[in-house]
Motif scaffolding. Structure first.
Motif, PDB file in Angstrom:
ATOM      1  N   GLU A   1       0.840  -1.191   0.000  1.00 16.29           N
ATOM      2  CA  GLU A   1       0.000   0.000   0.000  1.00 16.29           C
ATOM      3  C   GLU A   1       0.874   1.240   0.000  1.00 16.29           C
ATOM      4  OE1 GLU A   1      -3.932  -1.483   2.259  1.00 16.29           O
ATOM      5  OE2 GLU A   1      -2.096  -1.536   3.416  1.00 16.29           O
ATOM      6  N   ILE A   2       0.674   2.051  -1.017  1.00 16.76           N
ATOM      7  CA  ILE A   2       1.576   3.166  -1.252  1.00 16.76           C
ATOM      8  C   ILE A   2       0.829   4.490  -1.131  1.00 16.76           C
ATOM      9  CG2 ILE A   2       3.065   4.250  -2.977  1.00 16.76           C
ATOM     10  CD1 ILE A   2       3.455   1.408  -4.176  1.00 16.76           C
ATOM     11  N   PRO A   3       1.154   5.270  -0.098  1.00 14.06           N
ATOM     12  CA  PRO A   3       0.539   6.600  -0.050  1.00 14.06           C
ATOM     13  C   PRO A   3       1.072   7.428  -1.209  1.00 14.06           C
ATOM     14  CG  PRO A   3       2.231   6.397   1.639  1.00 14.06           C
ATOM     15  CD  PRO A   3       2.088   5.049   1.017  1.00 14.06           C
ATOM     16  N   ARG A   4       0.183   8.097  -1.882  1.00 17.75           N
ATOM     17  CA  ARG A   4       0.592   8.837  -3.088  1.00 17.75           C
ATOM     18  C   ARG A   4      -0.461   9.869  -3.424  1.00 17.75           C
ATOM     19  NH1 ARG A   4       0.319   4.039  -7.140  1.00 17.75           N
ATOM     20  NH2 ARG A   4      -0.058   2.704  -5.403  1.00 17.75           N
ATOM     21  N   PHE A   5      -0.101  10.797  -4.279  1.00 22.01           N
ATOM     22  CA  PHE A   5      -1.075  11.749  -4.809  1.00 22.01           C
ATOM     23  C   PHE A   5      -1.140  11.552  -6.319  1.00 22.01           C
ATOM     24  CE2 PHE A   5       0.256  14.858  -1.199  1.00 22.01           C
ATOM     25  CZ  PHE A   5      -0.430  14.081  -0.286  1.00 22.01           C
ATOM     26  N   VAL A   6      -2.329  11.745  -6.862  1.00 24.92           N
ATOM     27  CA  VAL A   6      -2.494  11.693  -8.316  1.00 24.92           C
ATOM     28  C   VAL A   6      -3.177  12.984  -8.758  1.00 24.92           C
ATOM     29  CG1 VAL A   6      -3.427  10.428 -10.286  1.00 24.92           C
ATOM     30  CG2 VAL A   6      -2.750   9.177  -8.216  1.00 24.92           C
ATOM     31  N   VAL A   7      -2.449  13.760  -9.535  1.00 26.81           N
ATOM     32  CA  VAL A   7      -2.941  15.051 -10.007  1.00 26.81           C
ATOM     33  C   VAL A   7      -3.014  14.994 -11.525  1.00 26.81           C
ATOM     34  CG1 VAL A   7      -2.432  17.515 -10.120  1.00 26.81           C
ATOM     35  CG2 VAL A   7      -1.851  16.234  -8.055  1.00 26.81           C
ATOM     36  N   ALA A   8      -4.158  15.387 -12.082  1.00 33.76           N
ATOM     37  CA  ALA A   8      -4.321  15.290 -13.535  1.00 33.76           C
ATOM     38  C   ALA A   8      -4.820  16.607 -14.109  1.00 33.76           C
ATOM     39  CB  ALA A   8      -5.299  14.162 -13.877  1.00 33.76           C
ATOM     40  N   PRO A   9      -3.919  17.412 -14.691  1.00 29.68           N
ATOM     41  CA  PRO A   9      -4.327  18.683 -15.289  1.00 29.68           C
ATOM     42  C   PRO A   9      -5.399  18.461 -16.364  1.00 29.68           C
ATOM     43  CG  PRO A   9      -1.982  18.221 -15.720  1.00 29.68           C
ATOM     44  CD  PRO A   9      -2.485  17.158 -14.817  1.00 29.68           C
ATOM     45  N   THR A  10      -6.265  19.451 -16.528  1.00 28.40           N
ATOM     46  CA  THR A  10      -7.355  19.295 -17.486  1.00 28.40           C
ATOM     47  C   THR A  10      -7.230  20.209 -18.702  1.00 28.40           C
ATOM     48  OG1 THR A  10      -8.700  20.904 -16.330  1.00 28.40           O
ATOM     49  CG2 THR A  10      -8.952  18.617 -15.657  1.00 28.40           C
ATOM     50  N   THR A  11      -6.259  21.128 -18.663  1.00 28.26           N
ATOM     51  CA  THR A  11      -6.028  21.993 -19.825  1.00 28.26           C
ATOM     52  C   THR A  11      -4.521  22.162 -19.998  1.00 28.26           C
ATOM     53  OG1 THR A  11      -5.928  24.042 -18.538  1.00 28.26           O
ATOM     54  CG2 THR A  11      -8.109  23.374 -19.327  1.00 28.26           C
ATOM     55  N   VAL A  12      -4.142  22.692 -21.147  1.00 27.09           N
ATOM     56  CA  VAL A  12      -2.714  22.905 -21.408  1.00 27.09           C
ATOM     57  C   VAL A  12      -2.110  23.858 -20.372  1.00 27.09           C
ATOM     58  CG1 VAL A  12      -1.065  23.924 -23.037  1.00 27.09           C
ATOM     59  CG2 VAL A  12      -2.820  22.346 -23.863  1.00 27.09           C
ATOM     60  N   SER A  13      -2.812  24.937 -20.053  1.00 26.38           N
ATOM     61  CA  SER A  13      -2.214  25.876 -19.094  1.00 26.38           C
ATOM     62  C   SER A  13      -2.183  25.261 -17.696  1.00 26.38           C
ATOM     63  CB  SER A  13      -2.933  27.222 -19.098  1.00 26.38           C
ATOM     64  OG  SER A  13      -4.145  27.161 -18.396  1.00 26.38           O
ATOM     65  N   GLU A  14      -3.150  24.406 -17.420  1.00 25.41           N
ATOM     66  CA  GLU A  14      -3.129  23.737 -16.128  1.00 25.41           C
ATOM     67  C   GLU A  14      -1.941  22.769 -16.021  1.00 25.41           C
ATOM     68  OE1 GLU A  14      -6.314  21.341 -14.632  1.00 25.41           O
ATOM     69  OE2 GLU A  14      -6.950  22.935 -13.303  1.00 25.41           O
ATOM     70  N   CYS A  15      -1.472  22.282 -17.158  1.00 27.69           N
ATOM     71  CA  CYS A  15      -0.285  21.425 -17.129  1.00 27.69           C
ATOM     72  C   CYS A  15       0.851  22.166 -16.429  1.00 27.69           C
ATOM     73  CB  CYS A  15       0.138  21.023 -18.542  1.00 27.69           C
ATOM     74  SG  CYS A  15      -0.908  19.751 -19.277  1.00 27.69           S
ATOM     75  N   PHE A  16       0.919  23.455 -16.669  1.00 30.23           N
ATOM     76  CA  PHE A  16       1.944  24.276 -16.003  1.00 30.23           C
ATOM     77  C   PHE A  16       1.686  24.343 -14.503  1.00 30.23           C
ATOM     78  CE2 PHE A  16       3.215  28.392 -14.269  1.00 30.23           C
ATOM     79  CZ  PHE A  16       4.549  28.475 -14.645  1.00 30.23           C
ATOM     80  N   TRP A  17       0.492  24.766 -14.142  1.00 28.07           N
ATOM     81  CA  TRP A  17       0.219  25.032 -12.716  1.00 28.07           C
ATOM     82  C   TRP A  17       0.185  23.766 -11.879  1.00 28.07           C
ATOM     83  CZ3 TRP A  17       1.289  29.539 -11.090  1.00 28.07           C
ATOM     84  CH2 TRP A  17       1.183  30.637 -11.960  1.00 28.07           C
ATOM     85  N   LYS A  18      -0.337  22.691 -12.448  1.00 29.34           N
ATOM     86  CA  LYS A  18      -0.408  21.453 -11.667  1.00 29.34           C
ATOM     87  C   LYS A  18       0.988  20.844 -11.484  1.00 29.34           C
ATOM     88  CE  LYS A  18      -4.776  21.605 -10.947  1.00 29.34           C
ATOM     89  NZ  LYS A  18      -5.031  22.596  -9.884  1.00 29.34           N
ATOM     90  N   THR A  19       1.882  21.136 -12.420  1.00 26.48           N
ATOM     91  CA  THR A  19       3.259  20.667 -12.255  1.00 26.48           C
ATOM     92  C   THR A  19       3.895  21.368 -11.052  1.00 26.48           C
ATOM     93  OG1 THR A  19       3.421  20.272 -14.619  1.00 26.48           O
ATOM     94  CG2 THR A  19       5.495  20.368 -13.410  1.00 26.48           C
ATOM     95  N   VAL A  20       3.664  22.683 -10.966  1.00 29.44           N
ATOM     96  CA  VAL A  20       4.176  23.425  -9.807  1.00 29.44           C
ATOM     97  C   VAL A  20       3.603  22.826  -8.525  1.00 29.44           C
ATOM     98  CG1 VAL A  20       4.229  25.673  -8.644  1.00 29.44           C
ATOM     99  CG2 VAL A  20       4.451  25.552 -11.141  1.00 29.44           C
ATOM    100  N   GLU A  21       2.287  22.595  -8.517  1.00 27.77           N
ATOM    101  CA  GLU A  21       1.643  22.009  -7.337  1.00 27.77           C
ATOM    102  C   GLU A  21       2.240  20.641  -7.018  1.00 27.77           C
ATOM    103  OE1 GLU A  21      -2.666  21.707  -7.021  1.00 27.77           O
ATOM    104  OE2 GLU A  21      -2.852  23.601  -8.101  1.00 27.77           O
ATOM    105  N   ALA A  22       2.452  19.844  -8.052  1.00 28.28           N
ATOM    106  CA  ALA A  22       2.955  18.477  -7.852  1.00 28.28           C
ATOM    107  C   ALA A  22       4.275  18.504  -7.083  1.00 28.28           C
ATOM    108  CB  ALA A  22       3.123  17.769  -9.196  1.00 28.28           C
ATOM    109  N   PHE A  23       5.150  19.436  -7.454  1.00 35.55           N
ATOM    110  CA  PHE A  23       6.433  19.535  -6.740  1.00 35.55           C
ATOM    111  C   PHE A  23       6.220  19.938  -5.288  1.00 35.55           C
ATOM    112  CE2 PHE A  23       8.325  19.470 -10.964  1.00 35.55           C
ATOM    113  CZ  PHE A  23       9.431  18.684 -10.738  1.00 35.55           C
ATOM    114  N   ASN A  24       5.289  20.847  -5.081  1.00 34.29           N
ATOM    115  CA  ASN A  24       5.028  21.267  -3.701  1.00 34.29           C
ATOM    116  C   ASN A  24       4.449  20.130  -2.862  1.00 34.29           C
ATOM    117  OD1 ASN A  24       6.041  23.808  -4.079  1.00 34.29           O
ATOM    118  ND2 ASN A  24       4.065  24.748  -4.499  1.00 34.29           N
TER     119      ASN A  24
END
Lengths: 287, 587
Positions: free
Chosen positions: B328-351
């Motif tokens: 059992e692996i604690p993890r987060f799964v984030v899936a951007p829904t637009t091209v610009s969100e690809c940018f912002w969710k990547t920033v969030e993913a690192f945080n």
């Protein structure tokens, strides 16, 4: 670097669970001696290991360490060193870990030539899974999974390393403790990927490649008038199938480590609090 | 319906389709028009049908539609492949002098424009510019001021010298003049208005790469795989300017382990791959979680299983990222829904990765990865980027995390589940990290109590994150509508436009687009309030629908597409309409 570091500083307070008499004790002690001798401290050293008896080494040593998954220690070590070239990175592996499941990584780590040290505890058997053939087991070595012997020649890791462009290839015997420590030290001091294959006998499952066998057969390259900087000589020595050597088989004194060629000098851990100041330039590129 | 134009160039791979399409798309973008591009391509380097499609409008465009107004056909097959999308009045530009194109038959209701592309290109300085001649012709057909092409041509050919740029400008003008002179019908019914807006044009992979740089990513290791390679290509070279490095590993196992090593050394690190690569990396997911190493693992999905259709769209890896790996692996799964969100969710993913010291899966898909879209540059406002590195200790505060023997405890079971990190090199911080179960010091243990404590510690991180972060969704349409549509990933654009088609049919929907897969927003109330819930996704089984049903213990309806092509707005609207009427029949 502090000069008052002793090799015992690299020892953790955890008692090894290796079998009494295991070659890995000597192998590890030599690594600790070499680290202390080269002026490293536990806080600037990173030891990586995979799975198997060799994989336990990080637990018994005191330093920053990672005990990862089977066969993948080398990529972890490369990542550590590239992210912070100020660290002394030492990777420990076994013959199964390094030459079977991790064989691909081995070849590519050698050719990448990152400045780190790779010590392989070669006992020619799988110890922790209780005695199956390993990639360096003899062709006729009978084990629980190879009752007739593996029926295939053992891999020659030194030859693989040389063919892949290795810049430092050495072999030692854990029982010859002083010589072994010297060779690991030389590997650490080498600018590039220092590879040391260590004969590290398994006293429980391997009754062929024993201390006595290595004691009787091992030949020191210093006595053979071997010039390690001569690649042709190194090739001949490495391909001689029936001799066990200790010493530096090959050393390229002109080696330039990968991370140096790539211009990495600083730790990558320091990043700004927000996006870099000129980051809008990244956006403007798409106009 | 926005007053838009759908344009495409198609031919064989190797014909320069991509670069020609890109030149046109950039020219439109620079002329202040919005652009949305898509690609039809096959998994081969030369030969085989390939096309670059551009949808453009003064208003923002978010999806592709089943309509093609102007087509540059370099091969006969291009016309056949697109016949369904061509309509009455569509213009097809082709070189009738080419031996392979002499028998082309254009249906009566369409306008075939025979332009001697190759001959005109030769007159301008070389046959290689035939595609640019076609672009010039397309400018004339669409009433798009040809001067706008010049900057794009300069951007594309500037490296080759001023003379080459001038020749290309000349080639474009020859195409334009030819249409002007030879075709009396000077108005094809298109009017390409330009504006003063400055837009940037980029795709999802580039946005992820840009997000990674902005977020302080310094180490990237990966192995080339469609459609994730663009992330790696974007970072290569650029990351060096910030003291980082891209390493092309020998395989995906190596890639994720190298990134793990870099992360342990304190660098923000990432790897990106697609389905088959994710399979190979799975072994290490558990190590990342067990060793509490922050790592961003990006999966740009494509059609599976196995090698599937490498150049086609699918959202089939959701289960893999949610559940992949033993134990059992604690993890987060984030899936951007637009091209610009690809940018912002990547920033969030690192945080998230650093705050919670977990693997964070950043899940994108082929449709988003290869789609170039225009945005006002402010959409990527770097001043808005915030970096949170979580609990990192140095020599000064290390003492508060040591035990009675003065040993540093990197896995101390803190109440919020988050223990301190000491980057290697920190004095007195030396410690062990392992994939084995371990105690607070990081040392191997099989003690049942410690095991339980450490499992709970790791799980607690997820609970803490659930409370501390905003796991929100984006919403469109009428919040009181009877029909609730839920989607994830790149379907958002098609659905938003699809709502306009539905509106024309008098159908009112509430649309929720979810960028967080785990943890994810609780949709219980929304689903209870709606009479019908439809989950839209590009896969056959409805993987996201499954988790939603599980969350609310209620059946939802599904709209699935799995032929390898993304949803198109008009087609999606039709499918939703059908799902609504089917539900009515059953009810």
């Amino acid at each position: 670097m502090s000069s008052d570091v002793r090799f015992t500083d690299f020892k953790s307070d955890k008692q090894p669970t290796w079998c009494p008499g295991c070659g890995d004790f000597g192998t590890m002690n030599g690594m600790m001696k070499a680290l202390a001798e080269t002026g490293n401290s536990p806080d600037d050293t990173f030891v990586v290991a995979g799975i198997g008896c060799s994989g336990k080494i990080g637990t018994y040593m005191h330093s920053y360490a990672l005990h990862g998954v089977h066969g993948r220690a080398l990529p972890v070590g490369i990542g550590v060193k590239m992210a912070n070239p100020n660290l002394e990175v030492m990777v420990a592996g076994g013959d199964g870990d390094g030459y079977s499941i991790g064989a691909g990584h081995f070849i590519h780590a050698v050719r990448r030539n990152v400045d780190m040290t790779y010590v392989v505890m070669d006992n020619r058997i799988y110890g922790l899974t209780k005695g199956q053939a390993s990639p360096t087991s003899r062709e006729d070595f009978e084990t629980s999974t190879t009752p007739e012997g593996p029926q295939q020649p053992p891999v020659n890791p030194k030859a693989l390393a040389l063919a892949a462009g290795g810049t430092f290839i050495a072999q030692s015997f854990s029982s010859n403790s002083q010589r072994h420590a010297e060779l690991v030290q030389e590997a650490i001091e080498h600018d590039g990927f220092g590879f040391v294959n260590v004969y590290s006998p398994c006293v429980t499952f391997n009754d062929v490649d024993t201390y006595d066998y290595f004691r009787d057969t091992i030949v020191d390259l210093d006595e053979e008038d071997h010039d390690p900087t001569d690649r042709e000589q190194a090739k001949d020595k490495i391909l001689e199938g029936d001799k066990e050597y200790q010493g530096v088989l090959y050393r390229d004194d002109n080696s330039v480590p990968f991370e140096q060629r790539e211009g990495i000098e600083e730790s990558m851990a320091d990043i700004p609090d927000g996006a870099p100041e000129d980051a809008m330039d990244l956006v403007r590129e798409f106009y | 319906m926005p007053d838009d134009l759908n344009w495409a160039i198609g031919g064989e791979a190797g014909d320069g389709i991509d670069s020609t399409g890109k030149i046109f798309a950039q020219a439109l973008s620079r002329a202040g028009r919005h652009v949305f591009t898509s690609k039809d391509f096959a998994s081969r380097i030369r030969g085989g049908y390939t096309a670059y499609k551009v949808r453009t409008s003064v208003d923002r465009v978010e999806s592709v539609v089943d309509r093609l107004d102007v087509l540059i056909a370099l091969t006969e097959r291009t016309i056949d492949e697109n016949m369904d999308e061509l309509h009455e009045g569509s213009v097809i530009i082709y070189d009738g002098e080419r031996t392979t194109m002499q028998d082309v038959e254009i249906p009566d209701e369409m306008i075939g424009l025979e332009v001697p592309l190759q001959r005109l290109a030769e007159e301008a300085g070389g046959a290689i510019m035939a595609n640019v001649v076609a672009l010039g012709a397309a400018c004339e057909v669409t009433n798009f001021p040809i001067a706008n092409l010049d900057e794009s041509l300069k951007k594309r050919f500037g490296d080759k010298g001023e003379a080459i740029v001038e020749n290309n400008k000349e080639a474009a003008r020859k195409g334009q003049q030819f249409v002007q002179e030879e075709y009396e019908q000077d108005d094809f019914g298109y009017d390409m208005e330009t504006t003063d807006n400055d837009y940037v044009l980029l795709n999802g992979d580039q946005a992820i790469g840009m997000g990674a740089l902005a977020a302080g990513c310094r180490f990237y290791s990966g192995y080339p795989i469609t459609p994730a390679t663009d992330v790696m290509e974007y970072l290569t070279g650029r990351i060096d300017q910030y003291g980082g490095k891209v390493v092309q590993a020998e395989d995906e196992l190596s890639a994720i382990n190298m990134a793990l090593g870099a992360a342990r050394a304190g660098a923000r690190a990432m790897t990106a791959t697609s389905g088959p690569g994710i399979d190979l990396m799975t072994e290490t997911f558990g190590l990342v979680a067990q060793s509490e190493t922050p790592l961003v693992i990006c999966d740009v999905m494509r059609s599976g299983p196995s090698t599937g259709m490498p150049t086609k769209q699918e959202q089939g890896d959701l289960n893999m990222t949610l559940y992949g790996g033993h134990g059992e692996i604690p993890r987060f799964v984030v899936a951007p829904t637009t091209v610009s969100e690809c940018f912002w969710k990547t920033v969030e993913a690192f945080n998230y990765a650093e705050k919670y010291q977990t693997p964070v899966f950043l899940v994108s898909d082929l449709a988003m990865a290869v789609t170039e879209q225009t945005f006002p540059p402010e959409e990527f406002d770097m001043d808005e980027v915030e970096i949170e590195r979580g609990k990192v200790v140095d020599e000064g505060d290390l003492d508060s995390w040591t035990n009675e023997k003065g040993q540093f405890q990197p896995h101390f079971p803190a109440a919020d589940g988050i223990s301190p990190r000491a980057f290697p090199g920190t004095d007195n911080g030396a410690h062990m990290t392992t994939g084995l179960e371990h105690d607070a010091l990081g040392r191997r243990t099989e003690d049942t109590e410690i095991r339980q404590e450490q499992v709970e510690k790791r799980q607690q991180k997820v609970e803490t994150a659930r409370e501390e972060e905003d796991w929100d969704y984006r919403e469109y349409g009428n919040p009181d509508a009877d029909t609730l549509v839920v989607s994830w990933g790149s379907n958002e654009g098609a659905m938003r436009e699809g709502m306009e088609f539905l509106e024309e049919e008098g159908i009112d929907v509430r649309f929720i687009s979810v960028p967080y897969i785990f943890p994810r927003p609780d949709l219980s109330e929304e689903i209870e309030q709606a009479e019908q819930t439809i989950v839209v996704e590009c896969n056959a089984t409805g993987q996201f629908a499954d988790v939603i049903e599980h969350d609310v213990l209620e059946r939802v309806d599904r709209v699935n597409k799995y032929n390898g092509v993304r949803f198109k707005a008009d087609e999606l609207a039709e499918a939703i309409e059908e799902a609504i009427s089917e539900a009515e029949v059953t009810a």
